[in-house]
Structure formats: structure tokens, C-alpha cells
Design a protein around this motif. Sequence first.
Motif, short mmCIF file in Angstrom:
data_model
loop_
_atom_site.label_atom_id
_atom_site.label_comp_id
_atom_site.label_asym_id
_atom_site.label_seq_id
_atom_site.Cartn_x
_atom_site.Cartn_y
_atom_site.Cartn_z
N ILE A 51 0.85 -1.19 0.00
CA ILE A 51 0.00 0.00 0.00
C ILE A 51 0.89 1.23 0.00
O ILE A 51 1.83 1.32 0.78
N LYS A 52 0.57 2.19 -0.87
CA LYS A 52 1.35 3.43 -0.95
C LYS A 52 0.40 4.62 -0.90
O LYS A 52 -0.63 4.64 -1.59
N VAL A 84 -0.60 8.00 -2.05
CA VAL A 84 -0.27 8.78 -3.23
C VAL A 84 -0.93 10.16 -3.25
O VAL A 84 -0.60 10.98 -4.11
N GLU A 131 5.12 3.75 2.09
CA GLU A 131 4.69 2.43 1.62
C GLU A 131 4.72 1.46 2.77
O GLU A 131 5.58 1.55 3.64
N LYS A 191 -9.49 4.27 -0.86
CA LYS A 191 -8.93 3.94 -2.17
C LYS A 191 -8.64 5.18 -3.02
O LYS A 191 -7.83 5.11 -3.93
N HIS A 192 -9.25 6.30 -2.72
CA HIS A 192 -8.98 7.53 -3.46
C HIS A 192 -7.67 8.19 -3.03
O HIS A 192 -7.20 9.11 -3.69
N THR A 195 -2.66 3.63 -3.40
CA THR A 195 -2.63 2.59 -4.43
C THR A 195 -2.27 1.29 -3.72
O THR A 195 -1.56 1.29 -2.71
N SER A 196 -2.77 0.19 -4.25
CA SER A 196 -2.48 -1.10 -3.63
C SER A 196 -2.22 -2.12 -4.72
O SER A 196 -2.78 -2.04 -5.81
N GLU A 197 -1.35 -3.05 -4.40
CA GLU A 197 -1.05 -4.15 -5.32
C GLU A 197 -0.69 -5.38 -4.52
O GLU A 197 -0.16 -5.27 -3.41
#
Length: 86
Positions: free
Chosen positions: A5-6, A8, A33, A50-51, A54-56
Motif C-alpha cells: 500500500i502506498k 499517493v 509504503e 482507495k482515493h 494505491t495497492s497491489e
Amino acid sequence: MAIKIKLVKSFSGSSEDIVSSIRGLGLKKFGDERILKDTPSIRGIVFKVKHLVTSEKVSQEAPAPKRRKPRKIVARDRARAKAAKG
């Protein structure tokens, strides 16, 4: 599995529950992060903000959180070590 998770976007001016969610994820300032365990509760918090993040998914495991002693216990231990030394 884990989630990276970052942060942004800045969360200044956001409501108190959004700010507490960001803090709960362990993000403190813009660009931070974290790699967290992939659990439904973490996914819910990420969905809520989520706004702003960013997540991956990443294949590595999330690091285990470090346990810290309470501040007064650390101070007590330092005082005992100093007294034993001198």
C-alpha cells in the motif's frame, strides 16, 4: 500473500475517520509504503481510502510487526542498568 500500500495523495482536510484509517494502515506521510498481510479487514480499510492510496498484491510475506516495550518499562530498565553500573 501480502498487499503493498502506498499513500499517493495527501489526506489533509479529510474527515477524522479517513485520517484514522490512514494511520491504522501505518501510513504517516505522502509517499509512505507498507507491506501488510492480506486480510479482509485490511482490504476494507484500503477500500475506504482507495482515493488516497494505491495497492497491489505482492508474492512476499508481510513482515511480522516488531513488539516494543512501553516507554515506562524502557525508562525503568535504563535506570536499573545505570544504577548497577555506577
